[in-house]
Enzyme design. Structure first.
Site, PDB file in Angstrom:
ATOM      1  CG  LEU A   1      26.129  66.030  78.879  1.00  0.00           C
ATOM      2  CD1 LEU A   1      27.645  65.844  78.949  1.00  0.00           C
ATOM      3  CD2 LEU A   1      25.613  65.610  77.522  1.00  0.00           C
ATOM      4  CB  THR A   2      24.611  65.418  84.903  1.00  0.00           C
ATOM      5  OG1 THR A   2      25.939  65.586  84.402  1.00  0.00           O
ATOM      6  CG2 THR A   2      24.658  64.734  86.248  1.00  0.00           C
TER       7      THR A   2
ATOM      8  CD1 TRP B   1      24.769  67.676  89.765  1.00  0.00           C
ATOM      9  CD2 TRP B   1      25.161  69.793  90.364  1.00  0.00           C
ATOM     10  NE1 TRP B   1      25.041  67.698  91.112  1.00  0.00           N
ATOM     11  CE2 TRP B   1      25.279  68.980  91.494  1.00  0.00           C
ATOM     12  CE3 TRP B   1      25.365  71.182  90.501  1.00  0.00           C
ATOM     13  CZ2 TRP B   1      25.586  69.488  92.759  1.00  0.00           C
ATOM     14  CZ3 TRP B   1      25.674  71.696  91.748  1.00  0.00           C
ATOM     15  CH2 TRP B   1      25.778  70.852  92.859  1.00  0.00           C
TER      16      TRP B   1
ATOM     17  CD  GLU C   1      33.020  70.221  80.503  1.00  0.00           C
ATOM     18  OE1 GLU C   1      33.247  69.635  79.463  1.00  0.00           O
ATOM     19  OE2 GLU C   1      32.250  71.188  80.598  1.00  0.00           O
TER      20      GLU C   1
HETATM   21  C1  FAD Z   1      28.780  72.856  89.828  1.00  0.00           C
HETATM   22  C2  FAD Z   1      28.522  71.787  88.826  1.00  0.00           C
HETATM   23  C3  FAD Z   1      28.180  72.125  87.528  1.00  0.00           C
HETATM   24  C4  FAD Z   1      27.877  71.125  86.597  1.00  0.00           C
HETATM   25  N1  FAD Z   1      27.439  71.488  85.338  1.00  0.00           N
HETATM   26  C5  FAD Z   1      26.982  70.518  84.503  1.00  0.00           C
HETATM   27  C6  FAD Z   1      26.376  70.874  83.236  1.00  0.00           C
HETATM   28  O1  FAD Z   1      26.299  72.037  82.853  1.00  0.00           O
HETATM   29  N2  FAD Z   1      25.873  69.860  82.463  1.00  0.00           N
HETATM   30  C7  FAD Z   1      25.917  68.544  82.847  1.00  0.00           C
HETATM   31  O2  FAD Z   1      25.434  67.700  82.109  1.00  0.00           O
HETATM   32  N3  FAD Z   1      26.486  68.193  84.031  1.00  0.00           N
HETATM   33  C8  FAD Z   1      27.009  69.139  84.861  1.00  0.00           C
HETATM   34  N4  FAD Z   1      27.572  68.787  86.065  1.00  0.00           N
HETATM   35  C9  FAD Z   1      27.607  67.373  86.450  1.00  0.00           C
HETATM   36  C10 FAD Z   1      28.992  66.759  86.416  1.00  0.00           C
HETATM   37  O3  FAD Z   1      29.431  66.612  85.090  1.00  0.00           O
HETATM   38  C11 FAD Z   1      28.906  65.428  87.171  1.00  0.00           C
HETATM   39  O4  FAD Z   1      28.696  65.744  88.542  1.00  0.00           O
HETATM   40  C12 FAD Z   1      30.147  64.587  87.022  1.00  0.00           C
HETATM   41  O5  FAD Z   1      30.281  64.132  85.690  1.00  0.00           O
HETATM   42  C13 FAD Z   1      30.124  63.361  87.953  1.00  0.00           C
HETATM   43  O6  FAD Z   1      28.927  62.682  87.871  1.00  0.00           O
HETATM   44  P1  FAD Z   1      28.094  62.336  89.212  1.00  0.00           P
HETATM   45  O7  FAD Z   1      28.005  63.583  90.008  1.00  0.00           O
HETATM   46  O8  FAD Z   1      26.848  61.649  88.823  1.00  0.00           O
HETATM   47  O9  FAD Z   1      29.033  61.348  90.010  1.00  0.00           O
HETATM   48  P2  FAD Z   1      29.034  59.759  89.910  1.00  0.00           P
HETATM   49  O10 FAD Z   1      29.083  59.339  88.502  1.00  0.00           O
HETATM   50  O11 FAD Z   1      27.935  59.220  90.747  1.00  0.00           O
HETATM   51  O12 FAD Z   1      30.424  59.419  90.585  1.00  0.00           O
HETATM   52  C14 FAD Z   1      30.583  59.287  92.006  1.00  0.00           C
HETATM   53  C15 FAD Z   1      32.002  58.792  92.269  1.00  0.00           C
HETATM   54  O13 FAD Z   1      32.181  57.506  91.669  1.00  0.00           O
HETATM   55  C16 FAD Z   1      33.315  57.536  90.819  1.00  0.00           C
HETATM   56  N5  FAD Z   1      33.107  56.664  89.661  1.00  0.00           N
HETATM   57  C17 FAD Z   1      32.001  56.564  88.874  1.00  0.00           C
HETATM   58  N6  FAD Z   1      32.201  55.662  87.906  1.00  0.00           N
HETATM   59  C18 FAD Z   1      33.459  55.161  88.086  1.00  0.00           C
HETATM   60  C19 FAD Z   1      34.255  54.202  87.415  1.00  0.00           C
HETATM   61  N7  FAD Z   1      33.804  53.554  86.323  1.00  0.00           N
HETATM   62  N8  FAD Z   1      35.488  53.928  87.878  1.00  0.00           N
HETATM   63  C20 FAD Z   1      35.968  54.586  88.955  1.00  0.00           C
HETATM   64  N9  FAD Z   1      35.266  55.532  89.634  1.00  0.00           N
HETATM   65  C21 FAD Z   1      34.029  55.806  89.204  1.00  0.00           C
HETATM   66  C22 FAD Z   1      33.457  58.993  90.382  1.00  0.00           C
HETATM   67  O14 FAD Z   1      34.797  59.282  89.980  1.00  0.00           O
HETATM   68  C23 FAD Z   1      33.078  59.704  91.676  1.00  0.00           C
HETATM   69  O15 FAD Z   1      34.194  59.725  92.525  1.00  0.00           O
HETATM   70  C24 FAD Z   1      27.950  69.765  86.976  1.00  0.00           C
HETATM   71  C25 FAD Z   1      28.337  69.425  88.279  1.00  0.00           C
HETATM   72  C26 FAD Z   1      28.615  70.419  89.196  1.00  0.00           C
HETATM   73  C27 FAD Z   1      28.985  70.016  90.599  1.00  0.00           C
END
Ligand code: FAD
Length: 386
Positions: free
Chosen positions: A124-125, A155, A365
């Site tokens: 997804l990400t 990720w 998630e």
């Molecule tokens: C070890 C690891 C494994 C992972 N495995 C997978 C995987 O297998 N498949 C996959 O698809 N993804 C995976 N991920 C990704 C993970 O799902 C995302 O990191 C997570 O959903 C957050 O997205 P982001 O990192 O882009 O943060 P961002 O979306 O950039 O968020 C940054 C900050 O802003 C805040 N924020 C964003 N929008 C809002 C809002 N509307 N209101 C308030 N606060 C907000 C968030 O809470 C966070 O604090 C993994 C991540 C890690 C670290």
């Protein structure tokens, strides 16, 4: 109201506990620190059918109820949370394919996914979009009997071992609202143009790689459009994430439970000022808080799981379980570290690993602030739980 597990669930939990005792605990510390991929544990999980926990029995899976699924993730995470990651996103996707895949997709993939012969995950990400999944850029353009897919996912746990990966794409980038233009394609990882380009360094969650996947004009047969209808991808993924969040909550409970058990044992054994530190009321207060919070997290998780099994929509419940349990895991691992004193900081014990693994439960998630938004939306839609 019955807060007890059924006899079958208790028996099943014992099987998983024995697996963790015999196959994970003896190697977890050394392999986690060395960054060793746990191939023998994966082989054992295949033998036990654990790649098929959310695959219906008719396709050769265990077809577990969601409470039993939570038990698997709690128990494995007590031994080493990274191992739970190997079957975590795999199970999310097998469940999603079983629920919404076409007959052809189910018969083609699920039997081999149930045995672990074909492994999967969820993509997804992207580098510029995580919480805001409607902002993804990966594009799929229909061309005859196939889609041409271009974009980068990041990720992605298990991508390096996946045979096929559900990838969230935009099939109509101009759709309003954006989610109506999103679809999931089952991308075969040996297709030309698919590259697992790098593994990302991380604080914990070792044992399984989380990788960047580049899709460079990858041709995906139209038959691999999940469910066979464009524009349903966001809905499919959102529904998959409901149980994915119960899985994460259960892992958090496992981390919390292990932190508690290790703190209890250590407090009885460690002496200071001529007596076991367990005799100090300050230590007892910490133990009581950890135990109470972990049990509350477990009950919330099982409750969300039981509601899923009752066929209800559980976005709010799963969000509550994940939000609460992950914060408990963070607090419990830190408090357990305090109880262990300097040894808690040592790489010769497991507390530092629990402490490094716990924060991911608040991110993966959907971050906890996103869970709060999901819960608030549920409250505004349905009113408070009574
Ligand atoms: C070890 C690891 C494994 C992972 N495995 C997978 C995987 O297998 N498949 C996959 O698809 N993804 C995976 N991920 C990704 C993970 O799902 C995302 O990191 C997570 O959903 C957050 O997205 P982001 O990192 O882009 O943060 P961002 O979306 O950039 O968020 C940054 C900050 O802003 C805040 N924020 C964003 N929008 C809002 C809002 N509307 N209101 C308030 N606060 C907000 C968030 O809470 C966070 O604090 C993994 C991540 C890690 C670290």
């Amino acid at each position: 109201m019955d807060f007890e597990l059924s006899e079958e669930q208790v028996a099943f939990r014992k099987v998983i506990q024995e697996f963790v005792r015999d196959h994970i605990r003896p190697v977890a510390r050394e392999w986690e620190h060395a960054g060793t991929y746990p191939t023998p544990i994966v082989a054992k999980m295949k033998e036990m059918g654990l790649f098929g926990i959310t695959v219906p029995e008719e396709f050769g899976g265990l077809g577990l109820d969601t409470v039993s699924m939570a038990i698997v993730f709690e128990e494995i995470s007590r031994g080493w949370m990274g191992i739970a990651g190997i079957i975590g996103s795999h199970s999310l996707s097998t469940r999603m394919i079983a629920r919404v895949g076409t007959d052809e997709q189910r018969t083609r993939w699920l039997p081999r996914m149930a045995t672990g012969e074909v492994r999967t995950g969820i993509a997804l990400t992207e580098p510029d979009a995580g919480s805001d999944l409607q902002g993804i850029k990966t594009r799929a353009v229909r061309d005859g009997d196939s889609y041409v897919v271009r974009g980068t996912k990041t990720w992605i746990t298990n991508a390096r071992h996946a045979g096929v990966l559900p990838v969230l794409v935009k099939t109509d980038p101009n759709a309003e609202p954006a989610h109506r233009g999103m679809s999931v394609l089952l991308v075969e990882m040996d297709a030309p143009g698919v590259t697992v380009s790098k593994d990302l360094g991380k604080l914990g969650y070792k044992g399984t790689e989380s990788s960047e996947v580049v899709l460079d004009d990858v041709r995906v047969p139209a038959a691999n459009l999940l469910g066979g209808v464009e524009g349903q991808g966001f809905r499919h993924v959102a529904s998959g994430l409901e149980t994915g969040r119960i899985n994460i909550a259960a892992r958090a409970v496992g981390i919390g439970q292990e932190a508690l058990e290790q703190a209890l044992a250590y407090a009885k054994e460690r002496k200071a000022f001529g007596q076991p530190i367990a005799d100090f009321q300050a230590i007892q207060l910490k133990l009581a808080d950890i135990a109470t919070e972990v049990q509350a997290a477990r009950l919330l998780t099982w409750w969300a799981a039981a509601r899923t099994d009752a066929g209800r929509r559980t976005d709010m419940e799963a969000g509550m379980a994940k939000l609460f349990a992950s914060e408990v895991a963070i607090r419990a691992s830190l408090e357990s570290m305090r109880i262990h004193g300097g040894y808690g900081y040592s790489t010769e014990l497991d507390i530092e690993r629990l402490y490094r693994d716990a924060p991911l439960m608040a991110i993966g998630e959907g971050t906890n602030d996103i869970q709060r938004l999901v819960i608030a939306r549920g409250l505004l839609r349905e009113g408070p739980l009574t």
